[in-house]
Design an enzyme around this catalytic site. Sequence first.
Site, PDB file in Angstrom:
ATOM      1  N   LYS A  52       0.819  -1.126  -0.077  1.00 36.59           N
ATOM      2  CA  LYS A  52      -0.023   0.099  -0.055  1.00 36.59           C
ATOM      3  C   LYS A  52       1.012   1.247   0.027  1.00 36.59           C
ATOM      4  O   LYS A  52       0.426   2.239  -0.464  1.00 36.59           O
ATOM      5  CB  LYS A  52      -1.126  -0.030   1.112  1.00 36.59           C
ATOM      6  N   ASP A  69      -9.936   2.766   2.052  1.00 30.23           N
ATOM      7  CA  ASP A  69      -9.735   2.212   3.338  1.00 30.23           C
ATOM      8  C   ASP A  69     -10.280   3.197   4.280  1.00 30.23           C
ATOM      9  O   ASP A  69     -11.226   2.906   5.166  1.00 30.23           O
ATOM     10  CB  ASP A  69      -8.240   1.704   3.963  1.00 30.23           C
ATOM     11  N   PRO A 122      -1.937  -6.850  10.964  1.00 30.39           N
ATOM     12  CA  PRO A 122      -2.321  -8.157  10.569  1.00 30.39           C
ATOM     13  C   PRO A 122      -2.533  -9.269  11.696  1.00 30.39           C
ATOM     14  O   PRO A 122      -2.784 -10.451  11.423  1.00 30.39           O
ATOM     15  CB  PRO A 122      -1.220  -8.550   9.596  1.00 30.39           C
TER      16      PRO A 122
END
Length: 285
Positions: free
Chosen positions: A75, A111, A199
């Site tokens: 990203k 997002d 994550p």
Amino acid sequence: MAHGHARPILLGLIGAPIAHSASPAMHEAAAEAVGLTAHYQLIDLPGADAAQLRAVLGALAPIGFAGVNVTFPYKEAVLPLLDALSPGARAVSAVNTIVVRDGRLIGHNTDTTGFARALVQAFGPQPDGPVALVGAGGVGKAVAVALAQFPGLEVRLVDADPAKAAAVAAALDGHASLRVCRRIEEAVEGARGIVNGTPVGMLPDRGTPVPFGLLHPGMWVADAVYSPLWTPLLTEAARIGARTMTGRELAIHQALDAFALFTGRAAPASAMERAFDRAVAPRAA
């Protein structure tokens, strides 16, 4: 399927590992619902360097892609390889959606828009703060910018890499009441909300970014991870009676916003929700 009429809209996802992504199902279903055909290709690139990323991005326009999504770990890496950035992507300095227009690549960040909308749907127009935000990477940054849109909401950011957290704080200086915390305990003490933007808890990882002892029923807890939908963090939060938002909401809302950018058409939320649930259901057990 009718042939010879409309060429399918070519979309994709760049990241690694992405085999579990619900994006192909969501975008293809949304296209079908508005009378288009889309093919959404997973472009799994483990360990790509800048040269490899540049090569893949350079091929998008000639091959005929309308756009691609970008996920972990690229990203931020794609930023210098794009022709233009939306104000939102510039604010976050991370891109999760690239639109191909006339051979140019334009980076967006859905997002941010997606998380803000999901949060309002789950917890009302003014979520309770202070909010402890874990993670200052691509998703964490997008969440920080989204939270900054709620006036007066105090955000406490914590990341394993304090320099990353400091950089996000500097970028948002003057736009948000954001404080960098060194330790998760400090961030969570007295907080009314917790967001996991890391994550941690994504399969095969079974960890939690927040020690369970710090959770209490008066909080709301949101997770950006959706594989599994019920991470150890959310499972424990729900068990003690805290309000929760799974990664489903962010996944669907960022995809709705991306689809509109890719196609110029508003996707029906119901089509994406059904597609997401079908894609993720087999793993929910």
